[in-house]
Design an enzyme around this catalytic site. Structure first.
Site, PDB file in Angstrom:
ATOM      1  N   CYS A 276      33.535  23.279  23.132  1.00  0.00           N
ATOM      2  CA  CYS A 276      34.889  23.806  23.319  1.00  0.00           C
ATOM      3  C   CYS A 276      34.906  25.298  23.611  1.00  0.00           C
ATOM      4  O   CYS A 276      35.978  25.879  23.772  1.00  0.00           O
ATOM      5  CB  CYS A 276      35.736  23.513  22.088  1.00  0.00           C
TER       6      CYS A 276
ATOM      7  N   LYS B 295       0.863  -1.176   0.000  1.00  0.00           N
ATOM      8  CA  LYS B 295       0.000   0.000   0.000  1.00  0.00           C
ATOM      9  C   LYS B 295       0.903   1.231   0.000  1.00  0.00           C
ATOM     10  O   LYS B 295       1.486   1.589   1.017  1.00  0.00           O
ATOM     11  CB  LYS B 295      -0.923   0.013   1.211  1.00  0.00           C
TER      12      LYS B 295
HETATM   13  S1  IVH Z   1      -6.586  -0.475  -4.781  1.00  0.00           S
HETATM   14  C1  IVH Z   1     -11.201  -0.063  -5.424  1.00  0.00           C
HETATM   15  N1  IVH Z   1      -4.015  -0.870  -4.369  1.00  0.00           N
HETATM   16  O1  IVH Z   1      -4.907   3.421  -0.921  1.00  0.00           O
HETATM   17  C2  IVH Z   1      -9.776  -0.293  -5.002  1.00  0.00           C
HETATM   18  N2  IVH Z   1      -4.980   1.144  -3.538  1.00  0.00           N
HETATM   19  O2  IVH Z   1      -8.322   3.451  -0.232  1.00  0.00           O
HETATM   20  C3  IVH Z   1      -8.880   0.842  -5.305  1.00  0.00           C
HETATM   21  N3  IVH Z   1      -3.369   2.647  -2.455  1.00  0.00           N
HETATM   22  O3  IVH Z   1      -6.034   6.187  -1.874  1.00  0.00           O
HETATM   23  C4  IVH Z   1      -7.618   0.922  -4.554  1.00  0.00           C
HETATM   24  N4  IVH Z   1      -1.597   1.378  -2.733  1.00  0.00           N
HETATM   25  O4  IVH Z   1      -4.642   5.306  -3.802  1.00  0.00           O
HETATM   26  C5  IVH Z   1      -5.061  -0.041  -4.176  1.00  0.00           C
HETATM   27  N5  IVH Z   1      -1.748  -1.342  -4.105  1.00  0.00           N
HETATM   28  C6  IVH Z   1      -2.783  -0.513  -3.925  1.00  0.00           C
HETATM   29  C7  IVH Z   1      -2.653   0.714  -3.268  1.00  0.00           C
HETATM   30  C8  IVH Z   1      -3.790   1.521  -3.091  1.00  0.00           C
HETATM   31  C9  IVH Z   1      -2.047   2.525  -2.244  1.00  0.00           C
HETATM   32  C10 IVH Z   1      -4.166   3.806  -2.021  1.00  0.00           C
HETATM   33  C11 IVH Z   1      -5.176   4.298  -3.012  1.00  0.00           C
HETATM   34  C12 IVH Z   1      -6.273   4.846  -2.169  1.00  0.00           C
HETATM   35  C13 IVH Z   1      -6.149   4.070  -0.908  1.00  0.00           C
HETATM   36  C14 IVH Z   1      -7.200   2.987  -0.859  1.00  0.00           C
END
Ligand code: IVH
Length: 691
Positions: free
Chosen positions: A422, A123
């Site tokens: 110092c 994430k």
């Molecule tokens: S999937 C419907 N995958 O986390 C699903 N989100 O609420 C859509 N984020 O702000 C999101 N890494 O931008 C997904 N590997 C990842 C992610 C990711 C970061 C962020 C995304 C959003 C929040 C999810």
């Protein structure tokens, strides 16, 4: 009219607080609370509303995706809404198990049914972005905004070299009529550190964390400024699609996106059931500190898209995905005091003494405040509640204060006029940010740091000479100069506190061992300001001897690759001081030696000797590392940025700003074939412009 109940009052209070902090965070990019504190308030409200659904007002922050269209950007209506995912805040294994159990229940699976396959990802801690490609061409980039309508940030996003302006067509296949790619814009930790370093040097405002720096850059109204903020991108999903057979699994979608030339994080997998989720969560937890970018958790997604469709959505969140968090990298704590630390070059750094707090996986009780100007800008004073950040291997820092009452009057912090170690005068050059102790090696703090630098692994590599020992050696007056290190024998060392005979013998051996070194290491070990490892290597290669380096005038120093006026002046000033020359002589007299021809030997002429090349974009067959290795083997150097001293830029597909800069400076541009010609010693002066 009934008095509102205490829970109703609390819910209203929480809504107001969350609205205010969400606005500071999402719209103004100026948060006042660490994420963990915001999350805690959010969860408190969620819990109240769950227990008493009547408290749930339509405008509750729990009921919508946050954000607002900023003035100045065109609104973009998302054909497919940009939703968020549920966050599993239980950071233990139970979080993963709960998600798997929910999915199995919703799919009607029993204990005898096979484990569910999950696509697992990181994430990324950045900002959601939608990229719309029509017939393979990037036509629009938009932020999430409120999920329905975002902001058109195409101009800014076009400056991100990682984002292809045109998709690659995989062998034999056509490009989709419409492909909307969803992903995260983020800033790498090293880019963030460099950006803040630059801001600090200019006396400009620094950014709180990489995510805020990235968000600020994406919504920067001036694309020229946005372009100076180094952003990166990872694709993680799809929006609107037309004229393309979407694969059957999410993991295959990501493979396909990578094949189109989009950056997709390699750290992902397909795993089985709760066990697989738990194992991934744990593996990433262990690797988190070493990652080049911030993450705040991992994401689990049901891999089969038909099952995703079957699971569907609850309100605005898919049932088939969840974010599983890690402990926060920012925390609040009390600032108990401010102390001054004196560094190797005499720089005085204010250091926060904190009420110990667990953040980013360790207990932190000291954090840097960088310099007095930043300290003032952040407005922190002793007694304040402050936000501490520790991410990766970066030194913990105080990023700001949590607004609130101050117990009483606390005076502003002032830099001391005398060095706390110092007592030499503290000076600040006109226009400079940093205060420095003028004591030089007379100052015990600078002496200690100079010794530690000299002994460092990448300098003279004296094993066993760590900070405790250096403290003792300096404090009891045994070592005052670098050469005195080599006068330490068994007798002197064994007399030290807590020094076993064996350790003393090991250190004597390590000192002896360190005497055979390289010229580059020796130059680096001297600790000349602005001379890092790479510059030391260039100097060794260029001059081939310490005497020639010591006698070089500034114009000669400027002939060295990547040496500019500031570095040249610093080297010249260093060797103009007789006591520095004396130290070099004494070190040589102690028996330190290197191959005087090392520089010349390294520079054994190859077709690219003396040439500096810059790589950009993707070459058809060579990876970046392979190209670099070939260039270096031919005697050339690979630099990270284009300047008037660059001999050629090797540009591949999706080359970005470096290519533009090369063209504007009239630097030769080569494609891969052109590079191969140069490597074969055939092409000097022949530029092949690649498109
Ligand atoms: S999937 C419907 N995958 O986390 C699903 N989100 O609420 C859509 N984020 O702000 C999101 N890494 O931008 C997904 N590997 C990842 C992610 C990711 C970061 C962020 C995304 C959003 C929040 C999810």
């Amino acid at each position: 009219m009934l008095e509102p109940s205490p829970t109703a009052r609390r819910a209203a209070e929480l809504r107001a607080l969350l609205h205010r902090h969400a606005h500071l965070y999402y719209v103004l990019d100026a948060p006042e609370l660490p994420d963990a504190a915001y999350d805690a308030l959010f969860q408190e409200l969620q819990a109240l509303e769950e227990a008493e659904p009547a408290l749930r007002t339509p405008d509750s922050p729990t009921q919508r995706v946050l954000g607002r269209v900023l003035e100045g950007f065109e609104p973009v209506r998302h054909a497919v809404p940009m939703l968020s995912i549920r966050t599993e805040t239980d950071t233990t294994d139970a979080g993963a198990q709960a998600f798997d159990a929910r999915v199995r229940r919703e799919l009607g699976l029993g204990p005898e049914d096979a484990p569910v396959e999950y696509a697992v990802e990181l994430k990324f801690d950045g900002l959601a972005l939608s990229l719309r490609y029509e017939q393979g061409v990037l036509v629009r980039a938009a932020t999430r905004g409120d999920g329905e309508t975002g902001e058109d940030v195409t101009q800014n996003i076009r400056t991100i070299c990682q984002i292809p302006l045109r998709l690659q067509a995989p062998a034999g296949a056509a490009l989709p009529a419409v492909l909307e790619v969803r992903g995260e814009v983020y800033m790498r930790r090293d880019d963030f550190e460099r950006l803040n370093e630059r801001q600090r040097e200019r006396g400009d405002k620094t950014f709180v964390n990489p995510r805020n720096a990235a968000a600020g850059a994406v919504r920067q109204l001036d694309p020229a400024i946005a372009a100076q903020r180094p952003l990166s991108f990872f694709a993680y999903g799809l929006g609107e699609v037309a004229g393309w057979m979407v694969p059957a699994r999410h993991s295959q979608v990501l493979d396909a996106l990578a094949a189109f030339g989009l950056p997709v994080c390699a750290d992902r997998a397909v795993v089985l059931g709760a066990e697989g989720l738990v194992a991934f969560h744990q593996r990433v937890a262990a690797a988190r500190d070493g990652l080049p970018f911030d993450i705040d958790g991992v994401v689990y997604k049901v891999d089969r898209l038909d099952l995703q469709r079957q699971l569907g959505f609850v309100t605005r969140e898919p049932r088939w995905a969840v974010a599983h968090k890690y402990p926060a990298q920012e925390q609040m704590t009390r600032l108990n005091g401010i102390e001054i630390q004196v560094g190797r070059t005499g720089k005085l750094t204010p250091v926060a003494k904190l009420e110990p707090v667990f953040v980013g996986g360790t207990t932190v009780s000291n954090a840097t405040l960088h310099n007095v100007f930043e300290l003032r800008r952040k407005g922190v004073r002793v007694g304040d509640t402050v936000i501490v950040r520790r991410a990766g291997d970066v030194i913990p820092e105080v990023v700001g204060r949590v607004p609130g009452d101050r117990p009483g009057y606390v005076s502003n912090f002032l830099m001391p006029r005398q060095c706390p170690v110092c007592a030499s005068e503290v000076l600040r050059e006109k226009g400079a940010i940093d205060h420095r102790c003028s004591g030089g090696l007379f100052c015990a703090a600078q002496r200690k740091q100079a010794l530690l630098h000299f002994a460092g692994r990448r300098a003279m590599d004296i094993e066993g000479l760590g900070d405790k020992l250096v403290d003792q050696l300096v404090d009891c007056g045994l070592v005052r100069t670098l050469p005195e290190l080599y006068t330490l024998g068994l007798a002197k060392l064994s007399a030290l506190d807590r020094m076993a005979d064996k350790s003393a013998a090991n250190l004597v051996a390590a000192l002896e061992h360190s005497k055979h070194t390289t010229l580059a290491r020796f130059i680096f070990a001297l600790g000349i300001r602005h001379v890092g490892e790479a510059t030391a290597r260039d100097l060794a290669r260029h001059f081939g001897s310490i005497d020639r380096l010591m006698d070089a005038a500034e114009p000669q120093l400027l002939e060295v690759t990547d040496v500019g006026p500031v570095v040249a002046r610093s080297i010249h000033t260093f060797f103009a001081q007789p006591h520095h020359r004396e130290i070099v002589e004494q070190l040589r007299a102690c028996g330190i030696r290197w191959d005087e021809h090392e520089g010349a030997a390294q520079a054994a002429p190859g077709p690219l000797t003396g040439k500096t090349l810059v790589l950009t974009g993707t070459l058809p067959t060579l990876s970046r590392d392979e190209a670099k290795a070939l260039i270096e083997a031919a005697g050339g150097k690979v630099a990270g940025s284009v300047s008037g001293k660059t001999d050629a830029v090797v540009a591949g597909a999706e080359a970005g700003s470096k290519l533009e800069k090369a063209l504007s400076l009239g630097v030769t541009v080569l494609d891969e074939a052109g590079l191969r010609a140069w490597l074969a010693g055939e092409g000097d002066g022949v530029g092949v412009v690649s498109t």
